[in-house]
Design a protein around this motif. Structure first.
Motif, PDB file in Angstrom:
ATOM      1  N   GLY A 147     -16.084 -24.509 -71.963  1.00 32.48           N
ATOM      2  CA  GLY A 147     -15.362 -24.551 -70.795  1.00 32.48           C
ATOM      3  C   GLY A 147     -14.782 -23.037 -70.509  1.00 32.48           C
ATOM      4  N   PHE A 148     -13.696 -23.205 -69.276  1.00 31.30           N
ATOM      5  CA  PHE A 148     -13.364 -21.927 -68.687  1.00 31.30           C
ATOM      6  C   PHE A 148     -11.843 -22.282 -68.329  1.00 31.30           C
ATOM      7  CE2 PHE A 148     -15.385 -24.065 -65.393  1.00 31.30           C
ATOM      8  CZ  PHE A 148     -14.632 -24.017 -64.311  1.00 31.30           C
ATOM      9  N   ILE A 149     -11.101 -21.209 -68.286  1.00 33.79           N
ATOM     10  CA  ILE A 149      -9.687 -21.477 -67.701  1.00 33.79           C
ATOM     11  C   ILE A 149      -9.587 -20.519 -66.496  1.00 33.79           C
ATOM     12  CG2 ILE A 149      -7.040 -21.270 -68.502  1.00 33.79           C
ATOM     13  CD1 ILE A 149      -8.102 -21.089 -71.228  1.00 33.79           C
ATOM     14  N   LEU A 150      -8.924 -21.126 -65.452  1.00 32.11           N
ATOM     15  CA  LEU A 150      -8.415 -20.205 -64.307  1.00 32.11           C
ATOM     16  C   LEU A 150      -7.044 -19.938 -64.235  1.00 32.11           C
ATOM     17  CD1 LEU A 150     -10.664 -22.109 -61.607  1.00 32.11           C
ATOM     18  CD2 LEU A 150     -11.283 -20.064 -62.628  1.00 32.11           C
ATOM     19  N   PRO A 187       1.533 -22.924 -76.266  1.00 27.92           N
ATOM     20  CA  PRO A 187       0.271 -23.769 -75.970  1.00 27.92           C
ATOM     21  C   PRO A 187       0.399 -25.056 -75.149  1.00 27.92           C
ATOM     22  CG  PRO A 187       0.939 -23.988 -78.361  1.00 27.92           C
ATOM     23  CD  PRO A 187       1.964 -23.046 -77.637  1.00 27.92           C
ATOM     24  N   ALA A 188       0.259 -25.064 -74.079  1.00 26.97           N
ATOM     25  CA  ALA A 188       0.255 -26.427 -73.437  1.00 26.97           C
ATOM     26  C   ALA A 188      -0.618 -26.338 -72.202  1.00 26.97           C
ATOM     27  CB  ALA A 188       1.763 -26.754 -72.749  1.00 26.97           C
ATOM     28  N   PHE A 189      -1.773 -27.141 -72.172  1.00 31.27           N
ATOM     29  CA  PHE A 189      -2.621 -27.370 -71.171  1.00 31.27           C
ATOM     30  C   PHE A 189      -3.094 -28.653 -70.560  1.00 31.27           C
ATOM     31  CE2 PHE A 189      -3.665 -23.493 -73.547  1.00 31.27           C
ATOM     32  CZ  PHE A 189      -4.025 -22.426 -72.461  1.00 31.27           C
ATOM     33  N   VAL A 190      -3.454 -28.878 -69.343  1.00 28.14           N
ATOM     34  CA  VAL A 190      -4.295 -30.125 -69.106  1.00 28.14           C
ATOM     35  C   VAL A 190      -5.758 -29.629 -69.348  1.00 28.14           C
ATOM     36  CG1 VAL A 190      -4.659 -31.445 -66.828  1.00 28.14           C
ATOM     37  CG2 VAL A 190      -2.640 -30.661 -67.345  1.00 28.14           C
ATOM     38  N   ILE A 191      -6.273 -30.416 -70.047  1.00 25.92           N
ATOM     39  CA  ILE A 191      -7.615 -30.300 -70.305  1.00 25.92           C
ATOM     40  C   ILE A 191      -8.462 -31.415 -69.348  1.00 25.92           C
ATOM     41  CG2 ILE A 191      -9.622 -30.561 -71.972  1.00 25.92           C
ATOM     42  CD1 ILE A 191      -7.700 -29.584 -74.138  1.00 25.92           C
ATOM     43  N   LEU A 247     -14.002 -22.174 -76.095  1.00 24.14           N
ATOM     44  CA  LEU A 247     -12.790 -22.266 -76.208  1.00 24.14           C
ATOM     45  C   LEU A 247     -12.077 -21.875 -77.469  1.00 24.14           C
ATOM     46  CD1 LEU A 247     -12.472 -25.212 -73.743  1.00 24.14           C
ATOM     47  CD2 LEU A 247     -11.933 -22.905 -72.848  1.00 24.14           C
ATOM     48  N   ARG A 248     -12.985 -22.229 -78.345  1.00 19.29           N
ATOM     49  CA  ARG A 248     -12.261 -21.946 -79.798  1.00 19.29           C
ATOM     50  C   ARG A 248     -12.040 -20.369 -79.950  1.00 19.29           C
ATOM     51  NH1 ARG A 248     -16.649 -25.307 -83.081  1.00 19.29           N
ATOM     52  NH2 ARG A 248     -17.814 -23.957 -81.857  1.00 19.29           N
ATOM     53  N   LEU A 249     -12.591 -19.565 -79.309  1.00 22.04           N
ATOM     54  CA  LEU A 249     -12.437 -18.285 -79.392  1.00 22.04           C
ATOM     55  C   LEU A 249     -11.132 -17.771 -78.786  1.00 22.04           C
ATOM     56  CD1 LEU A 249     -16.068 -16.952 -78.310  1.00 22.04           C
ATOM     57  CD2 LEU A 249     -15.144 -17.476 -80.736  1.00 22.04           C
ATOM     58  N   TYR A 250     -10.546 -18.664 -78.057  1.00 19.92           N
ATOM     59  CA  TYR A 250      -9.056 -18.147 -77.390  1.00 19.92           C
ATOM     60  C   TYR A 250      -8.018 -18.595 -78.286  1.00 19.92           C
ATOM     61  CZ  TYR A 250     -11.828 -17.715 -73.247  1.00 19.92           C
ATOM     62  OH  TYR A 250     -12.993 -17.372 -72.320  1.00 19.92           O
ATOM     63  N   ALA A 252      -4.769 -19.230 -77.750  1.00 20.44           N
ATOM     64  CA  ALA A 252      -3.981 -20.305 -76.967  1.00 20.44           C
ATOM     65  C   ALA A 252      -4.506 -21.627 -77.155  1.00 20.44           C
ATOM     66  CB  ALA A 252      -3.695 -20.013 -75.573  1.00 20.44           C
ATOM     67  N   TYR A 253      -5.904 -21.727 -77.125  1.00 17.38           N
ATOM     68  CA  TYR A 253      -6.561 -22.931 -77.286  1.00 17.38           C
ATOM     69  C   TYR A 253      -6.260 -23.316 -78.898  1.00 17.38           C
ATOM     70  CZ  TYR A 253     -10.408 -26.664 -77.396  1.00 17.38           C
ATOM     71  OH  TYR A 253     -10.940 -27.568 -77.682  1.00 17.38           O
ATOM     72  N   GLN A 254      -6.847 -22.294 -79.825  1.00 15.49           N
ATOM     73  CA  GLN A 254      -6.474 -22.595 -81.191  1.00 15.49           C
ATOM     74  C   GLN A 254      -5.033 -23.279 -81.524  1.00 15.49           C
ATOM     75  OE1 GLN A 254      -7.236 -18.910 -82.799  1.00 15.49           O
ATOM     76  NE2 GLN A 254      -9.471 -18.810 -82.242  1.00 15.49           N
ATOM     77  N   ARG A 255      -4.190 -22.911 -80.830  1.00  8.70           N
ATOM     78  CA  ARG A 255      -2.999 -23.258 -81.261  1.00  8.70           C
ATOM     79  C   ARG A 255      -2.558 -24.843 -80.703  1.00  8.70           C
ATOM     80  NH1 ARG A 255      -1.469 -17.868 -79.347  1.00  8.70           N
ATOM     81  NH2 ARG A 255      -0.238 -19.080 -77.454  1.00  8.70           N
ATOM     82  N   LEU A 256      -3.325 -25.232 -79.772  1.00  2.00           N
ATOM     83  CA  LEU A 256      -3.254 -26.401 -79.373  1.00  2.00           C
ATOM     84  C   LEU A 256      -3.551 -27.409 -80.596  1.00  2.00           C
ATOM     85  CD1 LEU A 256      -5.196 -27.141 -76.058  1.00  2.00           C
ATOM     86  CD2 LEU A 256      -2.685 -27.435 -76.583  1.00  2.00           C
ATOM     87  N   TRP A 257      -4.167 -27.194 -81.582  1.00  3.59           N
ATOM     88  CA  TRP A 257      -4.442 -27.946 -82.752  1.00  3.59           C
ATOM     89  C   TRP A 257      -4.123 -27.764 -83.892  1.00  3.59           C
ATOM     90  CZ3 TRP A 257      -5.928 -31.270 -79.277  1.00  3.59           C
ATOM     91  CH2 TRP A 257      -6.825 -31.026 -78.189  1.00  3.59           C
ATOM     92  N   GLU A 258      -3.152 -26.714 -83.982  1.00  6.51           N
ATOM     93  CA  GLU A 258      -2.627 -26.091 -85.234  1.00  6.51           C
ATOM     94  C   GLU A 258      -1.451 -27.462 -85.924  1.00  6.51           C
ATOM     95  OE1 GLU A 258      -0.502 -22.880 -84.334  1.00  6.51           O
ATOM     96  OE2 GLU A 258      -2.208 -21.519 -84.416  1.00  6.51           O
TER      97      GLU A 258
END
Length: 258
Positions: A147-150, A187-191, A247-250, A252-258
């Motif tokens: 995906g992408f992040i704006l 790390p906090a996002f709305v996916i 997204l796994r390259l980012y 911030a995204y990685q830290r969501l799942w730590e």
């Protein structure tokens, strides 16, 4: 995730969302103390799914018969005004994600604001990755990672009377009552399941919205992205694929799942 002491309510409209609702409810019931689910005339199993998976939450009938972006947002603000504590309005395609519940709400308290903006990750399936049909027993947000992040696109969580939203709830209305807010640190996002999972069920879910738009919304070009046929929908998907990456390259995204 650990239980929290913070009063919180999530509010969401739904219309024929039996495909996404099981994932959405299983994800959000542990995060929020309360939920108010607003049925906009569903004729599928959506209401039964809500009552089964969130029996302690409220299911209400919407006062807005058609999909009218302005009136829908007014309705959720009226409902927000009934609630205390932290409030968040999400669509069924949107999943609030952060590593752990207690530190998240504690952070909101510590930062000292009454309103926060949380960035959105837009999921778009990579047609070359080889995604299969998603498993209904596995969290949906853990089954897709393209995906992408704006930088400025997101949703709000707040404890004001209501969010004083502009149409679409992506900002607060300066002509009404502008509400100051802070950005929630990663790390906090709305996916958001934007063009993902790109299954027949999600395509039909998108295509059903256009015929329900109110004449006022169509005239004002609010929700015009829903006025598409299947071919135009596929073209939109291919357009957004070009903006998408793993997204796994980012970090911030990685830290969501730590």
């Amino acid at each position: 995730m650990k239980g929290g002491l913070y009063v919180s309510t999530v509010i969401s409209h739904f219309y024929n969302e039996e495909y996404l609702l099981p994932w959405w409810l299983k994800h959000h019931v542990p995060l929020f103390k309360h939920g108010i689910l607003i049925d906009r005339g569903s004729n599928d199993r959506s209401v039964d799914i809500c009552k089964k998976l969130a029996p302690h939450w409220e299911v209400r009938e919407s006062k807005v018969a058609e999909f009218d972006a302005l009136l829908v947002d007014r309705e959720v603000m009226e409902i927000e005004a009934e609630c205390i504590g932290w409030k968040m309005v999400l669509n069924t395609t949107e999943f609030l994600c952060f590593p752990d519940k207690q530190p998240f709400f504690a952070k909101l308290e510590t930062l000292g604001s009454s309103m926060y903006h949380i960035r959105t990750i837009f999921l778009v399936d990579d047609p070359n990755y080889g995604y299969t049909e998603p498993d209904p027993k596995v969290p949906l947000v853990k089954q897709r990672h393209h995906g992408f992040i704006l930088p400025h696109a997101g949703r709000f969580i707040h404890r004001y009377k209501h969010g004083s939203y502009t149409v679409g709830r992506h900002s607060t209305d300066q002509s009404f009552t502008y509400l100051p807010f802070l950005d929630v640190p990663d790390p906090a996002f709305v996916i958001k399941c934007y063009f993902s999972p790109w299954t027949e069920e999600l395509k039909l879910r998108k295509l059903q919205i256009g015929p329900t738009l109110s004449a006022s919304s169509i005239h004002s070009r609010l929700g015009h992205q829903h006025l598409v046929n299947r071919e135009e929908l596929e073209q939109a998907y291919l357009h957004y694929v070009q903006q998408s990456s793993d997204l796994r390259l980012y970090p911030a995204y990685q830290r969501l799942w730590e």
